[in-house]
Design an enzyme around this catalytic site. Structure first.
Site, PDB file in Angstrom:
ATOM      1  N   ILE A  86       0.851  -1.200   0.026  1.00 33.51           N
ATOM      2  CA  ILE A  86       0.010   0.137   0.061  1.00 33.51           C
ATOM      3  C   ILE A  86       0.808   1.232   0.059  1.00 33.51           C
ATOM      4  O   ILE A  86       0.275   2.404  -0.417  1.00 33.51           O
ATOM      5  CB  ILE A  86      -0.942   0.102   1.177  1.00 33.51           C
ATOM      6  N   HIS A 109      -2.671  -4.245  -5.236  1.00 35.47           N
ATOM      7  CA  HIS A 109      -1.887  -4.146  -4.201  1.00 35.47           C
ATOM      8  C   HIS A 109      -2.778  -4.665  -2.762  1.00 35.47           C
ATOM      9  O   HIS A 109      -3.936  -4.715  -2.861  1.00 35.47           O
ATOM     10  CB  HIS A 109      -1.285  -2.820  -3.998  1.00 35.47           C
ATOM     11  N   CYS A 110      -2.083  -5.072  -2.013  1.00 32.15           N
ATOM     12  CA  CYS A 110      -2.489  -5.473  -0.537  1.00 32.15           C
ATOM     13  C   CYS A 110      -1.771  -4.361   0.558  1.00 32.15           C
ATOM     14  O   CYS A 110      -1.181  -3.385   0.118  1.00 32.15           O
ATOM     15  CB  CYS A 110      -2.583  -6.600  -0.196  1.00 32.15           C
ATOM     16  N   ALA A 111      -1.428  -5.011   1.585  1.00 34.01           N
ATOM     17  CA  ALA A 111      -0.538  -4.290   2.618  1.00 34.01           C
ATOM     18  C   ALA A 111       0.847  -4.327   2.549  1.00 34.01           C
ATOM     19  O   ALA A 111       1.645  -3.262   2.388  1.00 34.01           O
ATOM     20  CB  ALA A 111      -0.955  -4.831   4.176  1.00 34.01           C
TER      21      ALA A 111
END
Length: 354
Positions: free
Chosen positions: A16, A90-92
């Site tokens: 992120i 995206h993720c974290a």
């Protein structure tokens, strides 16, 4: 955190924090952003106002149901590429959730070429830290088994059977049998299993000859070679394990018809039993034809089957009959050890001796 391009694709994967680098996003012509995490609603408008944005609320846990979102994610990625832009997923951390979605897209593009593991290796060429959790990898395998659809998966029998197994596992973990409404009775489904075998197996009660199951409802399992926990060394399967079928209901859920049965055990007052006997559905027969255990059973061949609904071979008759609708070129279903027909040797067919 770096933003990495998937080899051969106009798709990028990151965590992120990459979204704070607006210059890098502009340089890579990012027009569509797919977020696979739970976002703060207050930040969404400010962060993603310059992009086409799609969000999937998902946690990075083994029991998160990401499978239901994969077709929508694939469609969004494809729409961005078709519009001539580049897509950021995206993720974290850019490690598990986003990687799983990118793998699903690659599988959708080449379902007959790639597997979840080979697609993951493609991602690791540019982003070595990619590692979807075990639950996501299992779901990707199911997605691949379904044929990698680009539309809704919730009506797919593979998906529904997986949900049913999850419900069973959650119930058993709490020391309870699943509720009747959560059990998927295969012979009641609109789309029933299709028989692919030339030789169909038919199972009948040995006492009254009532038909209990045929090949599509049998759960195949492989004998565990060299398993030191075998019940009996070199033993064949003593049971034939089945998907749930409606005739089993009085045994699995004895309280639903207002009756009680001494054939069930391990049940708390008012609850369905965790384990018990399977009784022939013919009222005048009442023969004990097998047993069930929602928590699973170890077959005499050494394999564990979970959940386990097994017909005892000593209490049923198993007959093979030719299915005229199939030819010898058909692909047979894999049967448990001890139920497979003997292999034939074609070397003596005389071919080439004319």
């Amino acid at each position: 955190m770096a933003m990495n391009q998937i080899p051969g694709q106009n798709i990028y994967i990151s965590g992120i924090f990459c979204l704070k680098n607006k210059e890098a996003l502009k340089r890579e012509n990012i027009t569509h952003v797919l977020s696979v995490l739970r976002l703060n609603p207050a930040e969404v408008q400010e962060t993603f106002s310059s992009y086409e944005h799609f969000a999937i609320d998902a946690d990075d846990t083994d029991d998160e149901n990401l499978l239901q979102h994969l077709p929508a994610a694939v469609q969004f990625i494809q729409s961005g590429l078709d519009a001539g832009g580049n897509v950021l997923v995206h993720c974290a951390m850019g490690k598990s959730r986003s990687a799983a979605v990118c793998i699903a897209y690659l599988l959708h593009q080449k379902p007959n070429v790639l597997t979840p593991q080979s697609a993951l290796e493609i991602l690791r060429q540019s982003r070595p830290l990619c590692e979807p959790n075990d639950g996501f990898m299992e779901q990707l395998a199911l997605y691949h088994e379904m044929g990698c659809p680009g539309n809704d998966v919730t009506e797919n029998p593979v998906y529904q059977r997986w949900l049913y197994r999850r419900d069973v596992e959650e119930s058993v973990a709490c020391g309870r049998a699943p509720e009747m409404r959560s059990v998927r009775f295969e012979d009641e489904q609109p789309t029933r299993p299709k028989e692919k075998a030339v030789q169909e197996v038919e199972i009948k009660c040995r006492k009254c000859r009532k038909g209990l199951a045929t090949s599509p409802y049998i759960i195949p399992h492989e004998e565990e070679k060299g398993n030191s926990t075998k019940v009996r060394p070199n033993a064949e399967c003593a049971h034939v394990f089945l998907h749930p079928m409606k005739w089993m209901s009085p045994s699995l859920f004895p309280a639903t018809d207002g009756s009680k049965t001494s054939s069930s055990y391990d049940n708390a007052e008012g609850d369905a039993p965790l384990a018990g006997r399977l009784i022939c559905p013919t009222p005048k027969c009442g023969s004990n034809v097998g047993k069930f255990a929602w928590q699973g059973l170890q077959c005499s061949c050494g394999s564990w089957v979970v959940p386990a609904l097994g017909l005892a071979k000593a209490r049923v008759d198993i007959a093979n009959k030719i299915n005229p609708a199939r030819t010898q070129a058909s692909v047979g279903i894999r049967m448990p050890p001890g139920m497979r027909p003997p292999e034939t040797n074609d070397s003596s067919s005389g071919r080439g001796n004319l």
